[in-house]
Scaffold this motif. Structure first.
Motif, PDB file in Angstrom:
ATOM      1  N   VAL A   1       0.874  -1.181   0.000  1.00 60.28           N
ATOM      2  CA  VAL A   1       0.000   0.000   0.000  1.00 60.28           C
ATOM      3  C   VAL A   1       0.912   1.233   0.000  1.00 60.28           C
ATOM      4  O   VAL A   1       1.840   1.324   0.808  1.00 60.28           O
ATOM      5  CB  VAL A   1      -0.928  -0.006   1.233  1.00 60.28           C
ATOM      6  N   PRO A   2       0.663   2.179  -0.916  1.00 59.74           N
ATOM      7  CA  PRO A   2       1.578   3.326  -1.000  1.00 59.74           C
ATOM      8  C   PRO A   2       1.339   4.383   0.077  1.00 59.74           C
ATOM      9  O   PRO A   2       0.213   4.688   0.440  1.00 59.74           O
ATOM     10  CB  PRO A   2       1.302   3.886  -2.393  1.00 59.74           C
ATOM     11  N   LEU A   3       2.444   4.919   0.560  1.00 52.90           N
ATOM     12  CA  LEU A   3       2.463   6.056   1.472  1.00 52.90           C
ATOM     13  C   LEU A   3       3.560   6.975   0.944  1.00 52.90           C
ATOM     14  O   LEU A   3       4.721   6.547   0.834  1.00 52.90           O
ATOM     15  CB  LEU A   3       2.769   5.602   2.898  1.00 52.90           C
ATOM     16  N   HIS A   4       3.191   8.172   0.572  1.00 58.15           N
ATOM     17  CA  HIS A   4       4.143   9.115  -0.034  1.00 58.15           C
ATOM     18  C   HIS A   4       4.846   8.512  -1.245  1.00 58.15           C
ATOM     19  O   HIS A   4       6.053   8.684  -1.433  1.00 58.15           O
ATOM     20  CB  HIS A   4       5.174   9.605   0.976  1.00 58.15           C
ATOM     21  N   GLY A   5       4.088   7.733  -2.035  1.00 60.89           N
ATOM     22  CA  GLY A   5       4.615   7.182  -3.275  1.00 60.89           C
ATOM     23  C   GLY A   5       5.492   5.954  -3.131  1.00 60.89           C
ATOM     24  O   GLY A   5       6.049   5.472  -4.113  1.00 60.89           O
ATOM     25  N   ARG A   6       5.614   5.443  -1.903  1.00 58.02           N
ATOM     26  CA  ARG A   6       6.430   4.251  -1.661  1.00 58.02           C
ATOM     27  C   ARG A   6       5.627   3.251  -0.850  1.00 58.02           C
ATOM     28  O   ARG A   6       4.806   3.637  -0.023  1.00 58.02           O
ATOM     29  CB  ARG A   6       7.704   4.633  -0.897  1.00 58.02           C
ATOM     30  N   PRO A   7       5.888   1.957  -1.027  1.00 56.48           N
ATOM     31  CA  PRO A   7       5.129   0.961  -0.262  1.00 56.48           C
ATOM     32  C   PRO A   7       5.446   1.038   1.232  1.00 56.48           C
ATOM     33  O   PRO A   7       6.560   1.406   1.626  1.00 56.48           O
ATOM     34  CB  PRO A   7       5.581  -0.373  -0.857  1.00 56.48           C
ATOM     35  N   LEU A   8       4.461   0.672   2.043  1.00 54.46           N
ATOM     36  CA  LEU A   8       4.643   0.692   3.496  1.00 54.46           C
ATOM     37  C   LEU A   8       5.894  -0.069   3.924  1.00 54.46           C
ATOM     38  O   LEU A   8       6.635   0.393   4.804  1.00 54.46           O
ATOM     39  CB  LEU A   8       3.415   0.106   4.203  1.00 54.46           C
TER      40      LEU A   8
END
Length: 187
Positions: free
Chosen positions: A24-31
């Motif tokens: 799941v992305p957070l700030h364009g990166r996966p968790l």
């Protein structure tokens, strides 16, 4: 004391519509990338607890540990058991467990939780899976999982005599991102 770490990425993520929460992305990166960024300076080796195709994690270059068939219905404690068995193989004496949906933990977590066994507490709430488990606890955990139908992480922590470690900050450093709505404040 030698510490290994395990990222718990085996949850069903039902509130994310069954999506693989690790990605799941957070700030364009996966968790999982956020968790690794904080873990790598603190501890090595690191493994991932996840079922299904391990190839999806190949770019991270870490061992992927599936749940043992005997414990497949035991929830996150199955991952802890697999992690403790792996930690024993890599000659660690303690295993840090970290949920993949907890990307804001302190950069001093390992030092703060040491010596183990210990578990993180924030504002009176125990974060059961942010814990430092003794590798020697594996036989007792396996026995617990074979005989107890409840599989409560809290009970396993009590059994291994984990001491609570209280954290203070302006926001919960162990916030779980369990749904798309949980991501909104961090977007």
């Amino acid at each position: 004391m030698t510490i290994a770490a395990l990222i718990l990425a085996g949850g069903k993520a039902t509130r994310f519509g069954g999506a693989d929460k690790a990605f799941v992305p957070l700030h364009g990166r996966p968790l999982i990338a956020h968790v690794l960024d904080l873990l790598r300076p603190q501890v090595a080796p690191i493994a991932i607890s996840a079922n299904g195709d391990p190839a999806r994690f190949i770019k991270f270059g870490l061992p992927v540990l599936p749940d043992a068939p005997d414990f497949s219905a035991c929830g996150p404690l199955a991952g802890v058991a697999a992690g403790l068995a792996w930690a024993k193989r890599v000659n660690a004496t303690f295993l840090l467990t970290m949920p993949v949906d907890t990307p804001f933990f302190p950069a001093t977590l390992v030092a703060d939780l040491s010596p183990g066994p210990s578990v993180a507490v924030y504002a009176g709430r125990q974060h059961h899976l942010v814990a430092l488990w003794p590798v020697s606890f594996l036989p007792a955990l396996e026995d617990f999982l074979h005989r107890d139908a409840k599989y409560k992480v809290r009970d396993a922590l009590t059994l291994c005599l984990a001491r609570p470690v209280h954290f203070t900050s302006s926001r919960d450093p162990f916030t779980n991102l369990n749904s798309p709505a949980d991501l909104l404040p961090f977007g």
